[in-house]
Write an enzyme that holds these catalytic residues in place. Structure first.
Site, mmCIF file in Angstrom:
data_model
loop_
_atom_site.group_PDB
_atom_site.id
_atom_site.type_symbol
_atom_site.label_atom_id
_atom_site.label_comp_id
_atom_site.label_asym_id
_atom_site.label_seq_id
_atom_site.Cartn_x
_atom_site.Cartn_y
_atom_site.Cartn_z
ATOM 1 N N ASP A 14 0.912 -1.146 0.000
ATOM 2 C CA ASP A 14 0.000 0.000 0.000
ATOM 3 C C ASP A 14 0.941 1.183 0.000
ATOM 4 O O ASP A 14 1.520 1.531 1.037
ATOM 5 C CB ASP A 14 -0.875 -0.002 1.258
ATOM 6 C CG ASP A 14 -1.874 1.154 1.231
ATOM 7 O OD1 ASP A 14 -1.457 2.267 0.854
ATOM 8 O OD2 ASP A 14 -3.048 0.950 1.577
ATOM 9 N N HIS A 15 1.148 1.788 -1.158
ATOM 10 C CA HIS A 15 2.275 2.728 -1.258
ATOM 11 C C HIS A 15 2.097 3.946 -0.350
ATOM 12 O O HIS A 15 3.062 4.628 -0.041
ATOM 13 C CB HIS A 15 2.564 3.108 -2.710
ATOM 14 C CG HIS A 15 1.650 4.141 -3.290
ATOM 15 N ND1 HIS A 15 0.392 3.860 -3.723
ATOM 16 C CD2 HIS A 15 1.817 5.462 -3.506
ATOM 17 C CE1 HIS A 15 -0.173 4.951 -4.188
ATOM 18 N NE2 HIS A 15 0.670 5.953 -4.064
ATOM 19 N N HIS B 87 -5.715 2.847 0.964
ATOM 20 C CA HIS B 87 -4.930 3.996 1.452
ATOM 21 C C HIS B 87 -5.628 4.754 2.590
ATOM 22 O O HIS B 87 -5.036 5.031 3.623
ATOM 23 C CB HIS B 87 -4.676 5.014 0.331
ATOM 24 C CG HIS B 87 -4.047 4.452 -0.904
ATOM 25 N ND1 HIS B 87 -3.171 3.396 -0.883
ATOM 26 C CD2 HIS B 87 -4.142 4.808 -2.215
ATOM 27 C CE1 HIS B 87 -2.770 3.134 -2.113
ATOM 28 N NE2 HIS B 87 -3.348 3.970 -2.946
HETATM 29 C C1 BG6 Z 1 -3.207 4.631 -6.578
HETATM 30 C C2 BG6 Z 1 -4.564 4.706 -7.229
HETATM 31 O O1 BG6 Z 1 -3.176 3.606 -5.632
HETATM 32 O O2 BG6 Z 1 -2.917 5.867 -5.950
HETATM 33 C C3 BG6 Z 1 -4.656 5.877 -8.173
HETATM 34 O O3 BG6 Z 1 -4.818 3.506 -7.937
HETATM 35 C C4 BG6 Z 1 -4.226 7.145 -7.494
HETATM 36 O O4 BG6 Z 1 -5.969 6.005 -8.693
HETATM 37 C C5 BG6 Z 1 -2.879 6.963 -6.838
HETATM 38 O O5 BG6 Z 1 -4.165 8.174 -8.481
HETATM 39 C C6 BG6 Z 1 -2.476 8.186 -6.069
HETATM 40 O O6 BG6 Z 1 -1.187 8.020 -5.581
HETATM 41 P P1 BG6 Z 1 -0.334 9.280 -5.173
HETATM 42 O O7 BG6 Z 1 0.901 8.695 -4.573
HETATM 43 O O8 BG6 Z 1 -0.094 10.061 -6.432
HETATM 44 O O9 BG6 Z 1 -1.147 10.060 -4.202
#
Ligand code: BG6
Length: 513
Positions: free
Chosen positions: A207-208, A270
């Site tokens: 979950d980045h 997230h």
């Molecule tokens: C991803 C989603 O997990 O996170 C995307 O699938 C989203 O839809 C993205 O745009 C957003 O990531 P960040 O790091 O740019 O906030």
């Protein structure tokens, strides 16, 4: 590019106390050990935009062992090298350095084949063994599934057929990316597939958001500063707002996004992870297992505050012209049918059924093509029992804001006397911008890849957390499934009117984007 010691995770799972964790995040001199990372889907979007650039950044920073190799399965290896090079130039944090790229490139190897073909797994196994002999390194392997979930089973079986799932002469870890299923039932099937081949402790779910510095900072700020914890409960907190607003749409992502929507895409993972970090109790220690246990308790205690027609909202962006730019509506984007019911905006009202949070609503919202890009968590405190020394000109509410992005930092809103005659109170803000205070942070993927290689799963959600999150959102998705089309909201706006209505009913307001 061509067609030490065994790091076992110790009995307690991945570990690092909070301080170590913060130190590691700065990558101060951290080098990972010898290992091979097999990326399934090496030419895909995620690999080109995130994984390979992060691996390049790690190499650039001197954090990868010279005995770290990357392997990719691909049908046609001829153009991959130039595509990956372009991806690094476009997406890496560090400037492109041909020498660093050359060094890395010599450790990226391709196996001609595909995961449909059992022979490819035999070839992969031989190539991994060859590299181990060549570099005299232990058989430490990471299998990174940067492929659609329907292909997980095939890959797990392929790996198991050639014994690559067995920890022999080294460790084995498998990394999966969300979506972790489509609902609770499918996520359980997916987990069962992974667990048939791999030990549960070898499964790393990415979950980045958990790799983002400001998200890691939530626990640091909450538990290393004595002023917050005494107030962190229903006696002093009126409500919490968790917002992830994006200004981008879903152009080019129809194949993935249609039928998935905002709730499955980012709330189930997230945003509920952010909620868990904000609401969890102090763990006994800041080791992975203890943090996971506290997060799990929050997610298991999370409930939907209803009735859902009043406490939830969903929307779909419609076309608009902003500053002379034509922004298409969702159904005008490629890959979305004219009658698509996919929501690009979602808002939920969540309660956490524990004595600490009794009666405190957590408002969670996300949307695409909104007025501004902003991810933040705002903790709004209750007003003092007795009034202040003045009649306020505007209501002042103390709000503590964790700004995740952009301009990550922390902000506290308070009331202060306006200079001059009389006693007029104005809201002012104590604000710290982390970008101005700290050195640039590693990206989430740099951090998470490093942690996988080190065997530290602190920043990876566990199965129980994922399942509780599905248990929470499934009833909302079912409710919406029978409720026709989402409400429209203009591209570039603050979201649908139904979202504002949730707050109006509760006598509150969303923070402006
Ligand atoms: C991803 C989603 O997990 O996170 C995307 O699938 C989203 O839809 C993205 O745009 C957003 O990531 P960040 O790091 O740019 O906030």
């Amino acid at each position: 590019m061509t067609v030490s010691h065994v790091q076992e995770r110790s009995q307690h799972g991945g570990r690092s106390d909070l301080r170590e964790s913060v130190e590691q995040a700065r990558h101060s001199g951290v080098t990972t050990g010898p290992a091979s990372m097999v990326i399934f889907g090496i030419t895909g979007d995620l690999s080109r935009k995130k994984l390979i650039p992060a691996i390049y950044d790690l190499e650039h920073g001197g954090h990868l062992s010279p005995d770290f190799d990357v392997l990719g399965l691909t049908r046609d290896a001829s153009t991959v090298e130039s595509r990956l090079r372009e991806a690094v130039i476009a997406h890496a944090r560090a400037p492109f350095d041909p020498e660093v790229w050359g060094r890395l490139c010599r450790r990226i190897h391709f196996i001609q084949g595909s995961f449909d073909d059992p022979a490819s797994f035999t070839a992969l196994s031989s190539r991994l063994a060859e590299l181990d002999v060549l570099r005299d390194k232990p058989a430490n392997y990471v299998f990174y599934l940067s492929i659609p979930p329907w292909a997980f089973e095939r890959v797990c079986e392929g790996l198991a057929d050639v014994g690559l799932n067995q920890q022999v002469d080294g460790w084995r870890r498998i990394v999966v990316e969300k979506p972790f299923g489509h609902d609770l039932a499918s996520s359980q099937v997916l987990e069962a597939t992974l667990e048939r081949a791999f030990d549960p402790s070898a499964i790393y779910r990415i979950d980045h958001y958990l790799g983002k510095e400001t998200v890691q900072n939530i626990l640091a700020l909450r538990f290393t500063n004595g002023i917050f914890e005494p107030l962190w409960n229903s006696r002093y907190v009126d409500h919490v707002q968790i917002t992830m607003a994006e200004s981008v749409g879903v152009t080019g992502r129809g194949a993935y996004y249609d039928g998935v929507g905002a709730t499955r895409d980012v709330i189930q993972n997230h945003l509920l992870q952010l909620l868990a970090l904000i609401a969890m109790d102090r763990p006994a220690t800041f080791e992975a297992d203890n943090i996971a246990a506290e997060k799990s308790k929050v997610l298991a205690a999370a409930t939907l505050l209803g009735p859902l027609e009043e406490t939830t909202a969903r929307g779909q962006y419609t076309g608009a012209v902003r500053d002379g730019v034509v922004l298409p509506g969702l159904t005008e984007e490629d890959g979305f049918p004219a009658d698509s019911t996919t929501e690009t905006f979602a808002a939920l009202t969540v309660g956490v059924d524990t004595p600490r949070w009794e009666g405190v609503p957590f408002y969670v919202r996300t949307g695409k093509r909104l007025a501004r890009r902003s991810t933040e968590i705002a903790v709004a405190f209750t007003a003092p029992d007795r009034g202040g020394p003045a009649t306020r000109t505007a209501p002042v509410q103390n709000v503590l804001v964790f700004r995740v992005q952009p301009d990550d930092g922390i902000e506290l809103q308070i009331g202060a006397k306006r200079p001059g005659d009389g006693m007029t109170i104005d809201p002012i803000s104590l604000d710290s911008d982390f970008g101005a205070v700290f050195a640039p942070a590693p990206t989430a993927y740099e951090r998470l890849i490093c942690d996988v290689l080190r065997g530290d799963d602190t920043l990876f959600p566990r199965r129980a957390e994922i399942e509780s999150s599905w248990r929470l959102v499934d009833p909302v998705l079912d409710f919406w499934a029978g409720a026709g089309r989402p409400d429209g909201y203009e591209a570039g706006s603050e979201g649908p009117a139904s979202a504002a209505a949730i707050m109006t009913r509760a006598g509150r307001m969303w923070r402006p984007l």
